[in-house]
Every structure is written in C-alpha cells, then in structure tokens.
Scaffold this motif. Structure first.
Motif, short mmCIF file in Angstrom:
data_model
loop_
_atom_site.label_atom_id
_atom_site.label_comp_id
_atom_site.label_asym_id
_atom_site.label_seq_id
_atom_site.Cartn_x
_atom_site.Cartn_y
_atom_site.Cartn_z
N MET A 241 0.80 -1.21 0.00
CA MET A 241 0.00 0.00 0.00
C MET A 241 0.84 1.27 0.00
SD MET A 241 -3.25 -0.93 0.18
CE MET A 241 -4.11 0.46 0.92
N GLU A 242 2.14 1.15 0.21
CA GLU A 242 2.95 2.34 0.48
C GLU A 242 3.41 3.02 -0.80
OE1 GLU A 242 5.43 2.02 4.29
OE2 GLU A 242 5.48 0.00 3.46
N GLY A 243 3.50 4.36 -0.75
CA GLY A 243 4.05 5.13 -1.85
C GLY A 243 3.10 6.21 -2.34
N TYR A 244 3.55 6.90 -3.37
CA TYR A 244 2.83 8.02 -3.98
C TYR A 244 1.98 7.51 -5.14
CZ TYR A 244 2.34 12.11 -7.10
OH TYR A 244 1.86 13.08 -7.93
N GLY A 245 0.76 8.03 -5.27
CA GLY A 245 -0.09 7.61 -6.37
C GLY A 245 -1.27 8.54 -6.54
N SER A 246 -2.25 8.07 -7.30
CA SER A 246 -3.42 8.89 -7.58
C SER A 246 -4.66 8.00 -7.63
CB SER A 246 -3.28 9.63 -8.91
OG SER A 246 -3.53 8.75 -9.98
N LYS A 247 -5.81 8.64 -7.74
CA LYS A 247 -7.08 7.93 -7.86
C LYS A 247 -7.53 7.86 -9.31
CE LYS A 247 -8.18 7.04 -3.50
NZ LYS A 247 -8.42 5.68 -3.02
N LEU A 248 -6.59 7.77 -10.23
CA LEU A 248 -6.96 7.75 -11.64
C LEU A 248 -7.31 6.36 -12.16
CD1 LEU A 248 -4.55 10.40 -13.19
CD2 LEU A 248 -6.98 10.58 -12.70
N GLN A 249 -7.38 5.38 -11.24
CA GLN A 249 -7.93 4.09 -11.62
C GLN A 249 -9.45 4.20 -11.62
OE1 GLN A 249 -6.19 4.51 -8.76
NE2 GLN A 249 -4.13 3.91 -9.36
N LYS A 250 -10.10 3.59 -12.62
CA LYS A 250 -11.55 3.68 -12.69
C LYS A 250 -12.21 2.74 -11.68
CE LYS A 250 -11.72 5.04 -17.57
NZ LYS A 250 -12.20 4.71 -18.93
N LEU B 138 -16.01 0.81 -10.29
CA LEU B 138 -16.91 -0.14 -10.94
C LEU B 138 -17.81 0.53 -11.97
CD1 LEU B 138 -17.95 -2.44 -7.96
CD2 LEU B 138 -16.34 -2.93 -9.82
N GLU B 139 -18.09 1.82 -11.79
CA GLU B 139 -18.92 2.54 -12.75
C GLU B 139 -18.08 3.22 -13.84
OE1 GLU B 139 -21.66 5.22 -10.90
OE2 GLU B 139 -22.67 3.64 -9.79
N GLY B 140 -16.78 2.92 -13.85
CA GLY B 140 -15.91 3.49 -14.87
C GLY B 140 -15.51 4.93 -14.59
N LYS B 141 -15.64 5.38 -13.33
CA LYS B 141 -15.35 6.76 -12.98
C LYS B 141 -14.03 6.87 -12.23
CE LYS B 141 -19.12 8.22 -14.83
NZ LYS B 141 -19.07 8.99 -16.11
N LYS B 142 -13.41 8.05 -12.33
CA LYS B 142 -12.17 8.34 -11.62
C LYS B 142 -12.44 9.34 -10.51
CE LYS B 142 -9.34 7.62 -15.78
NZ LYS B 142 -8.37 8.23 -16.72
N ALA B 143 -11.56 9.33 -9.50
CA ALA B 143 -11.70 10.24 -8.36
C ALA B 143 -10.66 11.34 -8.44
CB ALA B 143 -11.55 9.47 -7.05
N TRP B 144 -11.03 12.52 -7.91
CA TRP B 144 -10.21 13.73 -8.03
C TRP B 144 -9.25 13.83 -6.85
CZ3 TRP B 144 -10.06 16.67 -12.29
CH2 TRP B 144 -9.45 17.95 -12.23
N ALA B 145 -8.21 12.97 -6.83
CA ALA B 145 -7.31 12.96 -5.68
C ALA B 145 -5.99 12.30 -6.00
CB ALA B 145 -7.97 12.23 -4.50
N GLY C 250 -13.77 13.61 -4.59
CA GLY C 250 -12.38 13.31 -4.30
C GLY C 250 -12.20 11.86 -3.92
N VAL C 251 -13.11 11.35 -3.11
CA VAL C 251 -13.15 9.93 -2.74
C VAL C 251 -14.61 9.51 -2.75
CG1 VAL C 251 -12.64 8.21 -0.99
CG2 VAL C 251 -11.06 10.10 -1.33
N ALA C 252 -14.90 8.40 -3.40
CA ALA C 252 -16.28 7.89 -3.48
C ALA C 252 -16.73 7.36 -2.12
CB ALA C 252 -16.35 6.79 -4.54
N PRO C 253 -18.02 7.18 -1.91
CA PRO C 253 -18.53 6.69 -0.61
C PRO C 253 -17.90 5.35 -0.22
CG PRO C 253 -20.34 7.54 -1.95
CD PRO C 253 -19.12 7.52 -2.83
#
Length: 333
Positions: free
Chosen positions: A108-117, A119-126, A215-218
């Motif tokens: 789990m460690e390190g730098y990353g983003s929420k640009l993985q889609k 289940l609804e094919g959506k990305k998160a702004w974070a 930014g983060v989904a429910p």
C-alpha cells in the motif's frame, strides 16, 4: 523511475471536467448534499471533560464519526505534519514520482493517484501518499521522501505517531468500557503493541466543476478507526439517515472515523461510518489521516463477551489481510 498519472498535474491544464470524472446523478455532491438549515450536529467531544468516555461511545454508535478537542496532540506536532505534507506535494512531479507506489508488489505504500476507474468506470479527483509509521518492523524508511527537509525526522512523522498511539489507547479504552469490557480489551483484541499505524496524505487540487465529481467515493474505512487532520477547505461528508452532511471544520480538532474492524469486534454496536470527499473550485483541500489497523495475520471477529444466545455473532472472524483482500477486490466477506 515509475510513471505516475497525477490529478494535480491534470488539474493545471483543464477548463472543464473530463467525462470520466463526472459522477452519476445519484452521486453528484451538488445534487445530493443536504443544504437545509436543520442539519443534526455532528458530535464535537472535549476529551478533557469527565463525560468524554460516554460521549465517545454514544457518537460511535450513533454517527460512527466525531471530532475531538483537547485531545493532547500538540498543535506544533500537527503543524509540522501538515508542513511537510504540503511541501511534498509542492515538489516537481518527477521528484514525487521517485516514491511511486508499486501496485505489482501488492503493498500500500508510496505516492499515487485515484486515476484508476471504479466499478462505474469513474475516476476520483485525488492524489495521495501512503506509508507505515508503526510498528518499527513494518516501517520502510526508503519510502519516506528525503525532501522536504524534516519529513524523515521524528517531529514530522514518528513523534506524531507517538501521540496517535496514546490517543488510540484512550479511544479504545473508552469504547471498550462502554461495552462492559476491560479497558484494555480492544487494544489487545486488535494486536496490542503490534497495531499498525498507516499515515496518508490526501491531495485534492482545485476542480473546474466540483459539483459533478468526488475526491473519494462513498466508503467505510477497513481500519479499526481513523484519525484525520483536515485543512480548512470543506470536503468531508458523512451519510446518515438517508442524507449526506458536511463535516464542518473545527480548528484544532481531530476527526475520528469508526472503521469496519470496530464494528465487527463490537458485533455491530458501533457503526463504521459511510463517508465521501468533495472538492473545491478554487482551493486545494488536503487531509492527513492515520489508519489504525490490526497486523496482517491478526484475526478479528466479534468479541466473545459480546456474543450471546440473544445476540449471535453478526460477522465472521478473519485475518485482517484476508478481510482487506476481500474488501479491496469487492469479494464476499
């Protein structure tokens, strides 16, 4: 050097929100946030008050989320934690990418983003940065950035973790005794001195159409509980009684999220909080959560003293690593 797609970098070049970030109507914060004048009060608890133990337990059962003040964590320690976090995200993209999360390793460690889609094919702004801060056997200082100055030093992370460990003990004690258990029952049931403290920095850059995205989904946290420091940009929301409510910023407060493991151990008497994060059009929102987790091999289930003929076990006992695998991969629990 690993390549990291960054929301921070993307945001600087956008005038409109790309469609992959636009949430479905039932998730858009602009349409689903409660804006009435009679919103219920999310608990703010003075940890120095005589009634704090009862109020912590009540809030954990009623809301699954509360804020604490007079919590004993020095303002200077919080300020230093925030300083190095802000300065890390101000580094050039190529510098941050040196610490990129290696998804293939399963860690789990390190730098990353929420640009993985999702289940609804959506990305998160974070974007985010994760790393363990305790116990020592699970800390990999190679993940910790050498810049900004002070990040690897005790005052910015390790010293803050000591305050988190003291606060965790106190919260576990309050929650245990309210269930009729010994004051140290939860601390021991979740792994005692081997409890894992995982630090995260969340970075939500300004967004051209914040009413359409998240930014983060429910979700609920898979931890025992989470201790979160926000900046003063509104963003955290909690779901209760069919509505999404803003968690208002309280200066010097820490926000406590009850997670899945406490709900399991309490056999449902305490509730893991469903929450999400919104973003802002003009300002960067940041938050600094610490997730308090059982060791990977540790088994968590309903506490034996809370399982009776009249209150049978509502959850299966599992190793935490197996629970995490099921939740991340959306498999049956």
């Amino acid at each position: 050097m690993a390549e990291v797609q960054s929301v921070q970098a993307l945001a600087s070049s956008l005038a409109a929100l790309p469609p992959e970030f636009v949430r479905s109507e039932h998730e858009r914060p602009g349409a689903t946030t409660f804006r009435g004048g009679d919103a219920p009060e999310i608990p703010v608890i003075d940890m120095a008050a005589p009634e704090s133990a009862a109020r912590v337990a009540e809030a954990a059962a009623e809301w699954g989320l509360f804020q604490v003040v007079n919590h004993g964590v020095p303002a200077a320690a919080v300020a230093e934690l925030q300083r190095v976090g802000r300065e890390f995200f101000a580094l050039p993209q190529e510098e941050k990418a040196r610490y990129a999360m290696d998804a293939s390793s399963g860690k789990m460690e390190g730098y990353g983003s929420k640009l993985q889609k999702d289940l609804e094919g959506k990305k998160a702004w974070a974007d985010f940065f994760f790393h363990n801060v305790a116990p020592p056997a699970m800390v990999n200082h190679d993940i910790w950035p050498s810049h900004p100055a002070g990040y690897r030093y005790a005052e910015a992370n390790e010293e803050y973790c000591k305050h988190m460990q003291r606060l965790a003990w106190k919260l576990f004690e309050h929650l245990s005794t309210a269930l009729g258990l010994d004051g140290g029952a939860m601390w021991e049931a979740f792994g005692g001195d081997e409890l894992v403290f995982l630090h995260k920095i969340n970075f939500y850059p300004p967004c051209p159409e914040p009413e359409l995205t998240l930014g983060v989904a429910p979700h609920t946290d898979m931890s025992t509980f989470t201790v979160l420091v926000p900046n003063d940009v509104q963003g955290l929301q909690v779901f209760k009684d069919g509505h999404w409510y803003d968690v208002k910023y309280v200066p010097d407060a820490l926000i406590i999220h009850i997670g899945d493991q406490i709900e399991i151990l309490s056999n449902g008497r305490y509730k893991a909080v469903l929450h999400r994060t919104t973003v802002d059009k003009d300002r960067t929102r940041m938050s600094w959560p610490v997730f308090v987790e059982p060791p990977p091999e540790h088994v968590v289930g309903p506490h034996p003293q809370l399982v009776t003929d009249g209150s049978p076990a509502k959850y299966k006992a599992k190793k935490f690593k197996d629970y995490r695998h099921c939740k991340i991969n959306k498999l049956p629990m």
